[in-house]
Design a protein around this motif. Structure first.
Motif, PDB file in Angstrom:
ATOM      1  N   TRP A  89       0.812  -1.219   0.000  1.00  8.41           N
ATOM      2  CA  TRP A  89       0.000   0.000   0.000  1.00  8.41           C
ATOM      3  C   TRP A  89       0.850   1.274   0.000  1.00  8.41           C
ATOM      4  O   TRP A  89       0.350   2.340  -0.354  1.00  8.41           O
ATOM      5  N   LEU A 101      -5.046   3.859   2.756  1.00 10.86           N
ATOM      6  CA  LEU A 101      -3.827   3.135   3.102  1.00 10.86           C
ATOM      7  C   LEU A 101      -3.923   2.580   4.524  1.00 10.86           C
ATOM      8  O   LEU A 101      -3.518   1.446   4.789  1.00 10.86           O
ATOM      9  N   HIS A 153      -6.083  -0.110  -6.011  1.00 12.78           N
ATOM     10  CA  HIS A 153      -5.866  -0.234  -4.572  1.00 12.78           C
ATOM     11  C   HIS A 153      -6.920  -1.134  -3.936  1.00 12.78           C
ATOM     12  O   HIS A 153      -6.598  -2.001  -3.108  1.00 12.78           O
ATOM     13  N   ARG A 157      -6.283  -4.819  -2.004  1.00  8.47           N
ATOM     14  CA  ARG A 157      -6.663  -5.084  -0.612  1.00  8.47           C
ATOM     15  C   ARG A 157      -7.139  -6.526  -0.438  1.00  8.47           C
ATOM     16  O   ARG A 157      -7.013  -7.103   0.645  1.00  8.47           O
TER      17      ARG A 157
END
Length: 284
Positions: A89, A101, A153, A157
């Protein structure tokens, strides 16, 4: 070592837990500094996450505060090492909001994860197309490249569910969220099929909450609950339009655990949930 300008939520949390230990010992920051042979500002900067702290320093603080909870001390020591490692991240720092983040970091370090979703689907279960449909509706609108960064992103995750030792994950999803057609019928159908496939994994449990279940606690609220190595390090994450908000006060943790437990009791069992989601997908 100069103070950090922008400590992460996890670094702030470590400092806050050390402050709690000091306060339970009935010591002021000045008294703690005197015991450790340092200056009061250093204690204050450690407790706000602005100064890094070593494993040895954590153990020294615990001794000074007469903390005998070895499980908690070990968990706090474990938090010190994270700041020296470069995780995936960090590649997104300055590219997506810092709260995203922090969320990835809490998920990465959680022993178990629980979530309740009443209007949107869990980020850890979203497909690329579903996530794109969501981020394209952000207000004010995001430039195309920022949309792609946020999608990337969000998908990364999901590694916590696919790594060698995957995190145990329980999602309670309201029927309203399951029926939302973000991206249209085809995208929604593919998204529901993906949720069904994820629910077949041993470490993933999906509960559907139908309309007919009636009233439930915290309606409209998206809740994420990260279970830490010790109960004191659990974290609640709430979604807001400006980004995630993290809560960790003992009373807050107890409240949201109760909400999650009540929601799970109201929801369908996993087998019933699979049939329920399949029916929604077939109706599209």
């Amino acid at each position: 070592m100069p103070p950090r300008n922008a400590p992460t939520a996890r670094q702030i949390r470590l400092g806050a837990e050390l402050r709690k230990l000091r306060e339970r010992a009935g010591l002021t920051a000045a008294e703690a500094a005197a015991r450790l042979g340092t200056e009061r500002p250093k204690i204050s900067n450690i407790e706000t996450g602005r100064f890094g702290v070593s494993a040895d320093r954590v153990r020294a603080l615990a001794r000074a505060y007469h903390c005998a909870d070895e499980a908690l001390i070990d968990a706090l020591v474990g938090m010190t090492g994270e700041r020296r490692r470069h995780h995936w991240w960090e590649e997104y720092r300055g590219v997506v909001p810092n709260g995203f983040l922090d969320l990835a970091e809490f998920e990465h370090n959680a022993v178990k994860l629980r979530t309740v979703q009443t209007a949107t689907l869990p980020g850890l279960l979203q497909t690329v197309d579903h996530a794109r449909a969501l981020f394209q509706q952000t207000a004010p609108p995001l430039p195309p490249h920022e949309v792609e960064h946020r999608i990337s992103h969000r998908i990364k995750r999901q590694v916590v569910l696919f790594r060698e030792d995957p995190t145990e994950y329980t999602a309670i999803i309201h029927e309203a969220a399951l029926r939302m057609q973000f991206g249209g019928r085809a995208v929604t159908r593919a998204q529901l099929d993906h949720i069904l496939a994820m629910g077949e994994r041993d470490h993933v449990t999906i509960h559907a909450l139908p309309f007919e279940a009636g009233a439930f606690p915290a309606p409209g609220q998206t809740i994420g609950y990260s279970i830490g190595p010790v109960p004191q390090l659990d974290t609640v994450q709430l979604d807001h339009i400006h980004g995630p908000v993290f809560l960790d006060a003992p009373a807050q943790l107890e409240t949201y655990r109760s909400v999650l437990d009540r929601m799970e009791a109201l929801a369908l069992k996993p087998e019933e949930s699979r049939d329920f989601i399949r029916e929604i997908a077939r109706s599209l």
